[in-house]
Enzyme design. Structure first.
Site, PDB file in Angstrom:
ATOM      1  N   CYS A   2     104.721  34.031  84.993  1.00  0.00           N
ATOM      2  CA  CYS A   2     105.569  34.968  85.723  1.00  0.00           C
ATOM      3  C   CYS A   2     106.699  34.221  86.426  1.00  0.00           C
ATOM      4  O   CYS A   2     106.628  33.020  86.646  1.00  0.00           O
ATOM      5  CB  CYS A   2     104.740  35.731  86.748  1.00  0.00           C
ATOM      6  SG  CYS A   2     103.276  36.512  86.044  1.00  0.00           S
ATOM      7  N   ARG A  27     110.488  34.733  81.623  1.00  0.00           N
ATOM      8  CA  ARG A  27     109.117  34.307  81.929  1.00  0.00           C
ATOM      9  C   ARG A  27     108.143  35.480  81.949  1.00  0.00           C
ATOM     10  O   ARG A  27     106.922  35.282  81.937  1.00  0.00           O
ATOM     11  CB  ARG A  27     109.068  33.601  83.288  1.00  0.00           C
ATOM     12  CG  ARG A  27     109.678  32.231  83.293  1.00  0.00           C
ATOM     13  CD  ARG A  27     109.476  31.561  84.642  1.00  0.00           C
ATOM     14  NE  ARG A  27     108.074  31.359  84.943  1.00  0.00           N
ATOM     15  CZ  ARG A  27     107.431  30.216  84.764  1.00  0.00           C
ATOM     16  NH1 ARG A  27     108.054  29.188  84.254  1.00  0.00           N
ATOM     17  NH2 ARG A  27     106.161  30.096  85.087  1.00  0.00           N
ATOM     18  N   TRP A  74     104.361  38.885  83.822  1.00  0.00           N
ATOM     19  CA  TRP A  74     103.736  38.897  82.498  1.00  0.00           C
ATOM     20  C   TRP A  74     102.270  39.182  82.745  1.00  0.00           C
ATOM     21  O   TRP A  74     101.562  38.372  83.338  1.00  0.00           O
ATOM     22  CB  TRP A  74     103.934  37.557  81.796  1.00  0.00           C
ATOM     23  CG  TRP A  74     103.475  37.532  80.373  1.00  0.00           C
ATOM     24  CD1 TRP A  74     104.170  37.968  79.276  1.00  0.00           C
ATOM     25  CD2 TRP A  74     102.236  37.003  79.866  1.00  0.00           C
ATOM     26  NE1 TRP A  74     103.437  37.758  78.141  1.00  0.00           N
ATOM     27  CE2 TRP A  74     102.245  37.172  78.465  1.00  0.00           C
ATOM     28  CE3 TRP A  74     101.123  36.420  80.465  1.00  0.00           C
ATOM     29  CZ2 TRP A  74     101.188  36.772  77.659  1.00  0.00           C
ATOM     30  CZ3 TRP A  74     100.055  36.027  79.668  1.00  0.00           C
ATOM     31  CH2 TRP A  74     100.108  36.199  78.273  1.00  0.00           C
ATOM     32  N   ASN A 100     101.676  33.536  90.401  1.00  0.00           N
ATOM     33  CA  ASN A 100     101.695  33.187  88.980  1.00  0.00           C
ATOM     34  C   ASN A 100     100.403  32.441  88.693  1.00  0.00           C
ATOM     35  O   ASN A 100     100.082  31.471  89.383  1.00  0.00           O
ATOM     36  CB  ASN A 100     102.909  32.297  88.666  1.00  0.00           C
ATOM     37  CG  ASN A 100     102.933  31.834  87.225  1.00  0.00           C
ATOM     38  OD1 ASN A 100     102.275  32.418  86.360  1.00  0.00           O
ATOM     39  ND2 ASN A 100     103.682  30.777  86.950  1.00  0.00           N
ATOM     40  N   GLY A 101      99.667  32.866  87.673  1.00  0.00           N
ATOM     41  CA  GLY A 101      98.419  32.208  87.320  1.00  0.00           C
ATOM     42  C   GLY A 101      97.280  33.199  87.236  1.00  0.00           C
ATOM     43  O   GLY A 101      97.485  34.419  87.226  1.00  0.00           O
ATOM     44  N   GLU A 487     106.923  26.982  60.956  1.00  0.00           N
ATOM     45  CA  GLU A 487     107.811  27.415  62.030  1.00  0.00           C
ATOM     46  C   GLU A 487     108.674  28.590  61.595  1.00  0.00           C
ATOM     47  O   GLU A 487     108.924  29.511  62.380  1.00  0.00           O
ATOM     48  CB  GLU A 487     108.679  26.248  62.488  1.00  0.00           C
ATOM     49  CG  GLU A 487     109.708  26.591  63.550  1.00  0.00           C
ATOM     50  CD  GLU A 487     109.120  27.063  64.861  1.00  0.00           C
ATOM     51  OE1 GLU A 487     109.886  27.604  65.689  1.00  0.00           O
ATOM     52  OE2 GLU A 487     107.899  26.922  65.065  1.00  0.00           O
ATOM     53  N   LYS A 491     108.747  32.068  63.626  1.00  0.00           N
ATOM     54  CA  LYS A 491     109.955  32.661  64.184  1.00  0.00           C
ATOM     55  C   LYS A 491     110.106  34.107  63.722  1.00  0.00           C
ATOM     56  O   LYS A 491     110.452  34.993  64.506  1.00  0.00           O
ATOM     57  CB  LYS A 491     111.189  31.862  63.752  1.00  0.00           C
ATOM     58  CG  LYS A 491     111.443  30.632  64.579  1.00  0.00           C
ATOM     59  CD  LYS A 491     111.873  30.981  65.980  1.00  0.00           C
ATOM     60  CE  LYS A 491     111.598  29.843  66.942  1.00  0.00           C
ATOM     61  NZ  LYS A 491     110.193  29.647  67.263  1.00  0.00           N
ATOM     62  N   GLU A 494     107.476  36.296  65.448  1.00  0.00           N
ATOM     63  CA  GLU A 494     107.694  36.380  66.896  1.00  0.00           C
ATOM     64  C   GLU A 494     108.731  37.432  67.265  1.00  0.00           C
ATOM     65  O   GLU A 494     108.519  38.209  68.201  1.00  0.00           O
ATOM     66  CB  GLU A 494     108.193  35.031  67.436  1.00  0.00           C
ATOM     67  CG  GLU A 494     107.141  34.004  67.719  1.00  0.00           C
ATOM     68  CD  GLU A 494     107.749  32.756  68.333  1.00  0.00           C
ATOM     69  OE1 GLU A 494     107.154  32.246  69.289  1.00  0.00           O
ATOM     70  OE2 GLU A 494     108.798  32.282  67.864  1.00  0.00           O
ATOM     71  N   HIS A 510      95.500  28.304  46.086  1.00  0.00           N
ATOM     72  CA  HIS A 510      94.157  28.323  46.651  1.00  0.00           C
ATOM     73  C   HIS A 510      93.972  29.527  47.579  1.00  0.00           C
ATOM     74  O   HIS A 510      93.297  29.439  48.603  1.00  0.00           O
ATOM     75  CB  HIS A 510      93.876  27.022  47.405  1.00  0.00           C
ATOM     76  CG  HIS A 510      93.861  25.818  46.522  1.00  0.00           C
ATOM     77  ND1 HIS A 510      92.832  25.539  45.650  1.00  0.00           N
ATOM     78  CD2 HIS A 510      94.781  24.832  46.349  1.00  0.00           C
ATOM     79  CE1 HIS A 510      93.094  24.420  44.992  1.00  0.00           C
ATOM     80  NE2 HIS A 510      94.281  23.968  45.399  1.00  0.00           N
ATOM     81  N   LYS A 609     108.096  32.874  77.944  1.00  0.00           N
ATOM     82  CA  LYS A 609     108.633  31.561  77.603  1.00  0.00           C
ATOM     83  C   LYS A 609     107.651  30.440  77.885  1.00  0.00           C
ATOM     84  O   LYS A 609     107.453  29.553  77.066  1.00  0.00           O
ATOM     85  CB  LYS A 609     109.933  31.324  78.389  1.00  0.00           C
ATOM     86  CG  LYS A 609     110.661  30.042  78.014  1.00  0.00           C
ATOM     87  CD  LYS A 609     111.214  30.124  76.603  1.00  0.00           C
ATOM     88  CE  LYS A 609     112.035  28.903  76.237  1.00  0.00           C
ATOM     89  NZ  LYS A 609     112.416  28.943  74.816  1.00  0.00           N
TER      90      LYS A 609
END
Length: 614
Positions: A2, A27, A74, A100-101, A487, A491, A494, A510, A609
């Site tokens: 947050c 955030r 968040w 935050n946490g 990646e 992306k 996301e 496979h 983030k």
């Protein structure tokens, strides 16, 4: 995860706090709120949704006061709604908290507090904190000691800011464990608090970073830092920060992610600058604090990282092993901490973390430190927790990265590992100096090669128009380029919410080949390198199953046009730097597809983030 902002001074706190939250919205953006002390009481405004909802609320219900705190959330405990939005008041309305946490023992604490008559309004763990402080003050403690003892009971990693209407001249802030940082900004007759520096850089460049288990009492004319454990005063270093706040603005770009993709030529120049000595043909990394003797003593390197940084670590394994001839393992940081790894003082732990505050990565560092391992880190944030606790560090120097989906820090961290591999090779004497010079010279060309990729942006955007309707993608790569396939898939999923998977190309038969048909676009990384012929074989196998193939290939390769349905060309690039350049078209493809689908590019759903909770 947050965003936290605080102000105490002589100016109106609300616009300062709101501006800080706007800079930290990446955030968390499930809800937001601000509290100020106005005359003799605390007033709170909070709203679910993005920060614009809070702005609209403030336009009809303004807040005025010279001390205030703000939060963008968040969600971890409780739904993302107005009731659970921060700040949270105690029963009396005298105290207010932002946080935050995760309070890991909040159920136990809340049960005790309810038994003592406390009424909880929200589902959050955060509200427990303010009630704990209130109870301590009921029991006769002053605000500061009540806060210290309450915070000392919290389990887990936290960043906390408290405000008390009965002492309207101060804020209390604390950091416990590895949760998002707490930065104190020093002004002239005013002070600032933030979880990230961009929130306050318009107002001050002089900052203090709280360490774990430290609490700060912040007044407009000064501060005091004490230990949470014993209340003793702690001396702290003041740092001067050189970031330019204007670099966090979008400028001509529609999104921060677009801006950050297109500024990678500059960001990589900044990453390389001062480290690559092109005159002498060597790499200099004094911040790694290594000698030839200590470099030769390293028997193995373990890279620990999460998400995009983990993919960068996979690239780094190829680079470091080939250049320095040191065995390298790559671990997902959240798994490393639970598997009882075999490590000792001859094993270096290299963490990669954009924010320097990722909780799982910091936990891996703590575990490795206990085993006596040298701690190295690659991070973009000066003064972050990872930066401070490391024995050696390489700052990415990419500037603030606001888009949640990492782009320029991904390429920057790859280049940092390339330079680290060369530096270790120099110290260990495993590469001929002439060869080192050639490899250093290759770095000089890299920003220009990246710049050439942006000339292809129109072609990539055209492809995005055609492929934005598909719901599944497969990305294939081999060797050092395999992590770029991972990646590229990450992306796309996301920011566009399209299901995508990255695979080592040799693994296609496979399992994934069973999914391939005319509705499965396959993105194949097929530059002219040592495994080019193998990639051509994978393209042919995909085409035999009616796949639509998008190839990323080297300029001048006309033959591949006869095999792939679409080709994105990249310039010829030295093999170890190919992953950096190949990253660019995949970032652009994900970006343009997300835009076409109407997705929120900079703030994709459910993501933040910096992941500072487990």
């Amino acid at each position: 995860m947050c965003g936290i902002v605080g102000y105490v001074g002589v100016r109106d706190a609300t616009p300062i706090v709101y501006d800080g939250l706007k800079r930290l919205e990446y955030r968390g953006y499930d809800s937001a709120g601000i509290a100020v002390i106005h005359k003799d009481h605390i007033e709170v405004r909070r709203e679910a949704g993005k920060l614009d909802a809070l702005r609209d609320l403030l336009s009809t219900q303004p807040l005025t006061g010279s001390i205030g705190i703000g939060h963008t959330r968040w969600a971890t405990h409780g739904q993302a709604n107005q009731i659970n939005a921060h700040p949270h008041l105690d029963c009396t309305g005298d105290l207010v908290v932002i946080h935050n946490g995760i309070v890991e023992n909040f159920l136990e604490l809340r049960g005790d507090l309810q038994a003592q008559g406390h009424t909880f309004r929200s589902e959050t763990d955060t509200e427990t904190i303010v009630h704990l402080v209130e109870q301590n003050m009921r029991d006769g403690l002053g605000f500061e000691e009540a806060a210290r003892q309450a915070l000392g009971r919290l389990q887990g990693s936290q960043a906390v800011v408290l405000m008390n209407k009965c002492q309207p001249d101060r804020l209390i802030a604390a950091r416990i464990g590895n949760a998002g940082g707490v930065t104190i900004g020093l002004g002239d007759g005013e002070m600032f608090l933030a979880s990230d520096m961009p929130a306050i850089l318009d107002y001050t460049r002089k900052v203090i970073f709280l360490e774990s288990r430290q609490m700060a009492i912040v007044l407009k004319d000064g501060y005091q830092i004490i230990s949470l454990d014993d209340g003793e005063r702690v001396e702290a270093s003041v740092h001067t920060i050189s970031y330019d706040p204007a670099s966090a603005a979008k400028g001509e770009y529609r999104h921060f992610m677009q801006k950050e993709i297109f500024e990678q030529g500059r960001s990589l120049t900044d990453t390389i600058r001062g480290r690559a000595d092109f005159e002498r043909g060597v790499i200099e990394l004094p911040e790694m604090n290594l000698t030839a003797q200590s470099a030769r003593a390293i028997s193995r390197i373990v890279i620990a990282a999460c998400g995009t940084s983990y993919h960068a670590g996979l690239v780094g394994r190829y680079m470091i092993e080939q250049l320095a001839r040191i065995p390298v393992e790559v671990d997902i940081a959240s798994e490393f901490r639970y598997r009882n790894p075999v490590i000792d003082p001859t094993v270096a732990l290299l963490t990669i973390t954009q924010s320097g505050e990722t909780v799982d990565t910091l936990a891996a560092m703590e575990q490795a430190d206990a085993a006596g391992c040298p701690l190295w880190t690659i991070t973009n944030v000066i003064g972050s927790q990872a930066h401070r606790v490391s024995d050696g560090a390489i700052l990415i120097h990419a500037g603030p990265e606001i888009g949640v989906a990492s782009t320029k820090t991904f390429t920057g961290s790859q280049v940092d590992m390339y330079m680290l591999g060369l530096y270790l090779a120099q110290l260990r004497g495993v590469l001929d100096p002439v060869h080192v010079r050639h490899l250093v010279d290759d770095l000089a060309r890299l920003p220009d090669l990246i710049g050439h990729m942006f000339d292809r942006a129109g072609e990539v955007e055209h492809l995005a128009n055609e492929f934005q309707r598909y719901t599944n993608f497969l990305f294939l790569g081999r060797g050092i380029n395999y992590p770029i396939a991972l990646e590229g898939a990450l992306k796309l999923k996301e920011i566009s919410y399209i299901h995508a998977e990255g695979y080592a190309a040799g693994e296609m038969k496979h399992g994934p080949i069973a999914l391939i048909d005319e509705n499965m676009p396959v993105v194949c990384l097929a530059p002219k390198d040592a495994v080019y012929d193998k990639m051509i074989s994978q393209i042919e196998q995909a085409k035999a199953r009616n796949a639509i193939v998008i190839a990323v290939a080297t300029e001048g390769d006309l033959a591949i046009k006869r095999k792939a349905d679409h080709v994105i060309y990249v310039p010829p690039v030295p093999p170890l730097l190919l992953p950096v350049v190949l990253s660019i078209p995949l970032q652009m493809l994900a970006y343009y597809i997300a835009v076409r689908r109407g997705a929120d590019v900079d703030q994709p759903r459910n993501l933040a983030k910096s992941v500072t909770v487990e």
